[in-house]
Motif scaffolding. Structure first.
Motif, PDB file in Angstrom:
ATOM      1  N   GLY A 593     -53.197  -1.717 -33.916  1.00  0.00           N
ATOM      2  CA  GLY A 593     -52.134  -1.269 -33.037  1.00  0.00           C
ATOM      3  C   GLY A 593     -50.838  -2.022 -33.221  1.00  0.00           C
ATOM      4  N   ILE A 594     -49.856  -1.629 -32.417  1.00  0.00           N
ATOM      5  CA  ILE A 594     -48.552  -2.290 -32.407  1.00  0.00           C
ATOM      6  C   ILE A 594     -48.136  -2.503 -30.965  1.00  0.00           C
ATOM      7  CG2 ILE A 594     -47.363  -0.059 -32.587  1.00  0.00           C
ATOM      8  CD1 ILE A 594     -45.101  -1.556 -34.063  1.00  0.00           C
ATOM      9  N   GLU A 595     -47.540  -3.648 -30.701  1.00  0.00           N
ATOM     10  CA  GLU A 595     -47.050  -4.002 -29.369  1.00  0.00           C
ATOM     11  C   GLU A 595     -45.577  -4.381 -29.483  1.00  0.00           C
ATOM     12  OE1 GLU A 595     -51.302  -6.072 -28.036  1.00  0.00           O
ATOM     13  OE2 GLU A 595     -49.547  -7.323 -28.503  1.00  0.00           O
ATOM     14  N   VAL A 596     -44.762  -3.865 -28.572  1.00  0.00           N
ATOM     15  CA  VAL A 596     -43.342  -4.245 -28.525  1.00  0.00           C
ATOM     16  C   VAL A 596     -42.985  -4.551 -27.078  1.00  0.00           C
ATOM     17  CG1 VAL A 596     -42.672  -2.921 -30.561  1.00  0.00           C
ATOM     18  CG2 VAL A 596     -42.612  -1.829 -28.316  1.00  0.00           C
ATOM     19  N   GLY A 597     -42.054  -5.461 -26.890  1.00  0.00           N
ATOM     20  CA  GLY A 597     -41.661  -5.829 -25.539  1.00  0.00           C
ATOM     21  C   GLY A 597     -40.256  -6.390 -25.506  1.00  0.00           C
ATOM     22  N   ALA A 598     -39.663  -6.376 -24.314  1.00  0.00           N
ATOM     23  CA  ALA A 598     -38.317  -6.931 -24.132  1.00  0.00           C
ATOM     24  C   ALA A 598     -38.194  -7.476 -22.722  1.00  0.00           C
ATOM     25  CB  ALA A 598     -37.258  -5.867 -24.381  1.00  0.00           C
ATOM     26  N   MET A 603     -27.952 -11.183 -15.357  1.00  0.00           N
ATOM     27  CA  MET A 603     -27.406 -12.017 -14.289  1.00  0.00           C
ATOM     28  C   MET A 603     -28.561 -12.737 -13.609  1.00  0.00           C
ATOM     29  SD  MET A 603     -24.587  -9.302 -12.881  1.00  0.00           S
ATOM     30  CE  MET A 603     -25.444  -7.902 -13.584  1.00  0.00           C
ATOM     31  N   ASP A 604     -28.268 -13.828 -12.927  1.00  0.00           N
ATOM     32  CA  ASP A 604     -29.328 -14.608 -12.304  1.00  0.00           C
ATOM     33  C   ASP A 604     -30.149 -13.772 -11.323  1.00  0.00           C
ATOM     34  OD1 ASP A 604     -28.604 -16.832 -13.726  1.00  0.00           O
ATOM     35  OD2 ASP A 604     -27.417 -17.729 -12.120  1.00  0.00           O
ATOM     36  N   TRP A 605     -29.534 -12.742 -10.732  1.00  0.00           N
ATOM     37  CA  TRP A 605     -30.211 -11.959  -9.701  1.00  0.00           C
ATOM     38  C   TRP A 605     -30.790 -10.645 -10.223  1.00  0.00           C
ATOM     39  CZ3 TRP A 605     -27.855  -7.258  -9.294  1.00  0.00           C
ATOM     40  CH2 TRP A 605     -26.525  -7.183  -9.724  1.00  0.00           C
ATOM     41  N   LEU A 606     -30.717 -10.416 -11.534  1.00  0.00           N
ATOM     42  CA  LEU A 606     -31.229  -9.175 -12.115  1.00  0.00           C
ATOM     43  C   LEU A 606     -32.115  -9.487 -13.311  1.00  0.00           C
ATOM     44  CD1 LEU A 606     -31.321  -6.088 -12.324  1.00  0.00           C
ATOM     45  CD2 LEU A 606     -29.202  -6.191 -13.669  1.00  0.00           C
ATOM     46  N   TYR A 607     -33.365  -9.037 -13.240  1.00  0.00           N
ATOM     47  CA  TYR A 607     -34.334  -9.298 -14.313  1.00  0.00           C
ATOM     48  C   TYR A 607     -35.043  -7.996 -14.665  1.00  0.00           C
ATOM     49  CZ  TYR A 607     -38.349 -11.281 -16.780  1.00  0.00           C
ATOM     50  OH  TYR A 607     -39.307 -11.574 -17.716  1.00  0.00           O
ATOM     51  N   LEU A 608     -35.086  -7.670 -15.966  1.00  0.00           N
ATOM     52  CA  LEU A 608     -35.724  -6.448 -16.438  1.00  0.00           C
ATOM     53  C   LEU A 608     -36.740  -6.784 -17.520  1.00  0.00           C
ATOM     54  CD1 LEU A 608     -32.310  -5.938 -16.394  1.00  0.00           C
ATOM     55  CD2 LEU A 608     -33.162  -3.587 -16.336  1.00  0.00           C
ATOM     56  N   TYR A 609     -37.843  -6.026 -17.554  1.00  0.00           N
ATOM     57  CA  TYR A 609     -38.830  -6.230 -18.613  1.00  0.00           C
ATOM     58  C   TYR A 609     -39.553  -4.924 -18.905  1.00  0.00           C
ATOM     59  CZ  TYR A 609     -42.764  -5.948 -15.354  1.00  0.00           C
ATOM     60  OH  TYR A 609     -43.689  -5.500 -14.444  1.00  0.00           O
ATOM     61  N   THR A 636     -49.904   2.854 -23.871  1.00  0.00           N
ATOM     62  CA  THR A 636     -49.636   2.392 -22.511  1.00  0.00           C
ATOM     63  C   THR A 636     -48.248   1.761 -22.476  1.00  0.00           C
ATOM     64  OG1 THR A 636     -50.580   0.177 -22.855  1.00  0.00           O
ATOM     65  CG2 THR A 636     -52.083   1.914 -22.100  1.00  0.00           C
ATOM     66  N   MET A 637     -47.665   1.764 -21.290  1.00  0.00           N
ATOM     67  CA  MET A 637     -46.338   1.171 -21.126  1.00  0.00           C
ATOM     68  C   MET A 637     -46.181   0.692 -19.698  1.00  0.00           C
ATOM     69  SD  MET A 637     -42.677   2.884 -22.163  1.00  0.00           S
ATOM     70  CE  MET A 637     -41.180   1.900 -22.282  1.00  0.00           C
ATOM     71  N   VAL A 638     -45.654  -0.501 -19.544  1.00  0.00           N
ATOM     72  CA  VAL A 638     -45.376  -1.045 -18.216  1.00  0.00           C
ATOM     73  C   VAL A 638     -43.980  -1.669 -18.236  1.00  0.00           C
ATOM     74  CG1 VAL A 638     -47.798  -1.514 -17.689  1.00  0.00           C
ATOM     75  CG2 VAL A 638     -46.400  -3.295 -18.754  1.00  0.00           C
ATOM     76  N   GLY A 639     -43.386  -1.805 -17.063  1.00  0.00           N
ATOM     77  CA  GLY A 639     -42.077  -2.425 -16.985  1.00  0.00           C
ATOM     78  C   GLY A 639     -41.581  -2.465 -15.558  1.00  0.00           C
ATOM     79  N   GLY A 640     -40.357  -2.933 -15.416  1.00  0.00           N
ATOM     80  CA  GLY A 640     -39.793  -3.003 -14.079  1.00  0.00           C
ATOM     81  C   GLY A 640     -38.509  -3.797 -14.049  1.00  0.00           C
ATOM     82  N   LEU A 641     -37.968  -3.879 -12.857  1.00  0.00           N
ATOM     83  CA  LEU A 641     -36.775  -4.694 -12.645  1.00  0.00           C
ATOM     84  C   LEU A 641     -36.895  -5.393 -11.296  1.00  0.00           C
ATOM     85  CD1 LEU A 641     -34.577  -3.297 -10.442  1.00  0.00           C
ATOM     86  CD2 LEU A 641     -34.417  -1.645 -12.291  1.00  0.00           C
ATOM     87  N   THR A 642     -36.302  -6.568 -11.219  1.00  0.00           N
ATOM     88  CA  THR A 642     -36.297  -7.364  -9.999  1.00  0.00           C
ATOM     89  C   THR A 642     -34.860  -7.698  -9.637  1.00  0.00           C
ATOM     90  OG1 THR A 642     -38.431  -8.333 -10.602  1.00  0.00           O
ATOM     91  CG2 THR A 642     -37.156  -9.460  -8.905  1.00  0.00           C
ATOM     92  N   LEU A 643     -34.544  -7.558  -8.348  1.00  0.00           N
ATOM     93  CA  LEU A 643     -33.203  -7.841  -7.842  1.00  0.00           C
ATOM     94  C   LEU A 643     -33.272  -8.977  -6.835  1.00  0.00           C
ATOM     95  CD1 LEU A 643     -32.129  -4.152  -7.131  1.00  0.00           C
ATOM     96  CD2 LEU A 643     -31.380  -5.540  -9.069  1.00  0.00           C
ATOM     97  N   GLY A 644     -32.263  -9.851  -6.842  1.00  0.00           N
ATOM     98  CA  GLY A 644     -32.216 -10.941  -5.872  1.00  0.00           C
ATOM     99  C   GLY A 644     -32.933 -12.170  -6.390  1.00  0.00           C
ATOM    100  N   ASN A 645     -32.808 -13.264  -5.625  1.00  0.00           N
ATOM    101  CA  ASN A 645     -33.423 -14.521  -6.044  1.00  0.00           C
ATOM    102  C   ASN A 645     -34.386 -15.087  -5.011  1.00  0.00           C
ATOM    103  OD1 ASN A 645     -31.724 -15.515  -4.041  1.00  0.00           O
ATOM    104  ND2 ASN A 645     -30.181 -16.254  -5.521  1.00  0.00           N
TER     105      ASN A 645
END
Length: 742
Positions: A593-598, A603-609, A636-645
């Motif tokens: 298989g192959i796996e890729v990610g980022a 910004m300190d208050w914004l995180y994406l993966y 399969t694929m997973v991800g998300g974003l987080t706001l705030g600290n």
């Protein structure tokens, strides 16, 4: 003679030139910081602090620049002076918001764990089992009322409940060997999620300190040693959900600290037949700093759970309108389980980069589960309900010696070695036919299991220029004993086996922001005592051969990209089907298989993966078209974003998971449908109070959490049918949460 003297002089000169910096990392409260990274930007050398906060960084010169980093702390740099090479230094790290720039790409084989740790810290999990979803490519599903261990999928494996993924908590194994429900059963519900400090993981059979169950990978959870603050929390939501959690500091001084944590969780679930689910957890930890740079950590915990379940239902029953998606054919399923653990961890700093870490544990576990997968297929009068039961004691210990300052001429050299054992005594391991949980109709399997696993491993790290080489080897000894209590005469059978597992990993780091790695290794497929004796000792531990080729890039301080190509070949996959007391040889298999990610934090208050995984999994001994591995996910694929600290004001995030359609049987004539599900959280923090909303299945998707191709017969059917049987995924599910820290 003169050549010997010249060589001796050269060796002495190399030892004199091999200077090092040693010292200790502490936080602002002067407490030691464990597993912090120390990286020499000039030479590329790296090291970590041990359990007592001490470190040694070898091959360091005056004017070298050193980074000191730990997630949750501001990274510090230091230019080495002459005095730093002569006297131990103390570095104090200050707490800071979680940030990707706190992760340094050092030349070590498990860098991805450090990056995923950012995901964990920026978006805490809602349950202990959910922490497994943080491992890129790992999917879980629940199909028995919430009290049973979740089903796991990783790298083209239907891991069932843990057959091919080794799971540990602070070194204590979670997987149960030769379990009543199946090999490797791993129930993580005894962990309170708020006590989790971080998650360490690795994929493939490349890690010498991991043995049994480490085929597709391993996951090791680390619990907090201490609490920053005490906390009380309560949750109330739909489906009768209530959760009460508390963590209290009971001692906190320079040399020792202790805390207690407890959790009570109640819910009826979204099903028409209430689950009547309840779970209680209690945990206590005591840490004491002993004289002589030693640390002692004692942990005791209790877990118990009880539930009813609607079980898996056939698709045809829903299509015909006999039941709804949340209805039941047999709602007398369910069970109860408990586990009591006592764990001792001891860390000893031996000076000059040497350390000794020892772990010992004792655990008592019991399990009782009632299921009905085929309804009236075998017994048209009483139905096909089964009972699985066991009573287990297990104990084990492990010691690991680490030397980070060994010398081998001009080449950087580190090594470690460890030894340990695990013993399981399982009484009354049984599979029985029952009626309405009350009446015993027939025992299908009934016996006692004793299994011993002794092991030793050693590994080294050689650093030459921009290359790091990590050879390692592991030796496992197993003894399998089974007493068949169904036999009229005493029937005891035993088998022994030794597994030799070499590993060799290579890392190339052309810059401090680039890493290319090649992992290779041989492991073995976990096996069940009942399989071993039934197969008369043949193919006891089939070999697993793996290769990973990948890269991790950090083109900016707050952007990380990763890609991996991998393959895994197994000589054999023997499976003990606990629901039927039969052995199923699955033959040779190949997965690639192959796996890729980022991961990006603009910004300190914004995180994406995001992480995406594609897998091609096939049996190599079957003809094309009939060689699919049932339930093995291909995309399969997973991800998300987080706001705030999470400090003051609003914070929250959205996470999603996607799994493609996948074959449910060997010829792909029955398909398990894929799904896309998103969850969301919203919090508002005011001083020491936090008010939150948790939404699971934000878009109210109709999805099947677990699916199986099963042959069954309903009470009014003359013939049986094989088709998808499923457990419906949770619909839109809203909970409110209030917590206070003090």
């Amino acid at each position: 003679m003169k050549y010997f003297m010249a060589a001796l002089c050269m060796l002495c000169m190399s030892k004199i030139a091999a200077q090092n910096v040693k010292g200790k990392l502490v936080d602002e409260a002067d407490s030691p910081i464990e597993d912090a990274g120390i990286f020499n930007k000039t030479s590329g050398q790296h090291s970590h602090t041990d359990g007592t906060g001490h470190f040694v960084l070898d091959r360091t010169s005056v004017n070298d620049t050193i980074y000191f980093s730990r997630l949750g702390y501001a990274t510090q740099t230091k230019v080495v002076g002459t005095s730093d090479l002569q006297n131990p230094i103390t570095i104090t790290l200050k707490e800071a918001s979680i940030s990707l720039d706190q992760v340094v790409l050092v030349s070590e084989v498990n860098t991805m764990s450090k990056l995923v740790d950012v995901d964990v810290k920026t978006n805490p999990v809602k349950s202990s089992q959910e922490i497994l979803r943080k491992v890129p490519g790992l999917i879980i599903g629940q199909h028995a009322g919430g009290g049973k261990a979740e089903q796991i999928f990783l790298r083209g494996f239907d891991v069932d409940h843990g057959t091919d993924v080794a799971i540990n908590v602070d070194g204590m194994p979670v997987n149960m060997v030769s379990h009543a429900h199946g090999q490797g059963y791993a129930d993580l519900h005894f962990v309170i999620p708020e006590t989790i400090e971080n998650v360490n993981f690795g994929k493939g059979p490349y890690y010498a300190d991991q043995g049994n169950f480490n085929t597709a990978g391993y996951v090791n959870l680390k619990l907090r040693k201490s609490l920053d603050k005490s906390m009380l929390s309560t949750e109330v939501g739909q489906f009768g959900a209530r959760r009460f959690m508390g963590m209290l500091n009971v001692m906190d001084n320079q040399n020792s600290n202790a805390y207690l944590a407890s959790e009570l969780y109640l819910t009826d679930g979204p099903f028409e037949s209430p689950q009547n689910f309840n779970r209680i957890n209690i945990l206590g930890r005591y840490r004491y700093a002993l004289p002589g740079d030693q640390e002692l950590l004692l942990t005791a915990s209790h877990f118990s759970s009880k539930w009813d379940a609607s079980g898996q239902i056939p698709q045809r029953a829903v299509d015909q309108g006999l039941i709804s998606r949340f209805g039941a054919i047999d709602d007398t399923e369910g069970g109860q389980t408990s586990r009591n653990n006592f764990v001792l961890n001891h860390n000893k700093n031996l000076g000059t980069g040497k350390s000794l870490n020892t772990m010992a544990f004792v655990s008592h576990y019991d399990f009782e589960l009632y299921s009905n997968f085929t309804f009236f297929l075998e017994d048209s009068v009483n139905g096909d309900q089964i009972k699985q039961f066991e009573d287990r004691m297990m104990a084990g210990a492990k010691s690991v010696f680490q030397n980070n300052t060994a010398s081998l001429g001009e080449m950087g050299f580190k090594y470690n070695a460890g030894i340990g054992f695990r013993y399981d005594n399982v009484d009354d391991n049984q599979l029985s036919r029952t009626l309405n949980r009350q009446e015993l109709l027939e025992r299908l399997a009934f016996g006692d299991v004793d299994e011993v696993n002794g092991y030793a491993f050693a590994g080294a790290e050689f650093k030459s220029g921009k290359f790091t080489f990590e050879p390692a080897v592991r030796l496992d000894y197993f003894r399998f004993d089974y007493v068949d209590n169904l036999s009229e005469q005493y029937d005891s059978r035993s088998e022994e086996k030794v597994a030799f597992s070499p590993k060799f990993n290579t890392i190339y780091s052309p810059t401090e922001n680039t890493q290319v790695f090649l992992k290779t290794g041989i492991g073995f497929h976990s096996n069940d005592t009942r399989v071993v004796v039934a197969n008369e000792g043949e193919d006891i531990l089939p070999a697993a051969y793996g290769v990973d080729l990948g890269t991790i890039l950090k083109p900016a301080d707050k952007l990380v990209l990763n890609t991996t190509l991998w393959t895994l070949f197994l000589d054999q996959e023997f499976v003990y089907v606990g629901d039927a007391a039969i052995v199923e040889p699955s033959g040779k298999t190949r997965r690639m298989g192959i796996e890729v990610g980022a991961r990006y934090q603009p910004m300190d208050w914004l995180y994406l993966y995001t992480d995406a995984n594609y897998t091609h999994a096939r049996s190599t001994e079957e003809v094309d078209g009939e060689d699919y591995i049932p339930l093995a996910p291909d995309f399969t694929m997973v991800g998300g974003l987080t706001l705030g600290n999470n400090n003051e004001g609003f914070s929250g995030g959205i996470n999603y998971g996607y799994i493609d359609d996948r074959p449910a049987n060997e010829d792909n004539s029955i398909v398990a449908e894929g799904y896309f599900v998103a969850d969301a959280t919203l919090n508002y923090t005011l001083k020491n109070w936090t008010f939150g909303l948790i939404v699971e299945n934000l878009f109210d998707t109709e999805w099947n959490e677990t699916q199986f191709a099963t042959e069954s017969r309903l009470f009014n059917e003359p013939n049986s049918f094989e088709e998808i049987h499923f457990t419906p995924g949770t619909p839109f599910y809203l909970r409110g949460k209030v917590s206070v820290s003090f």
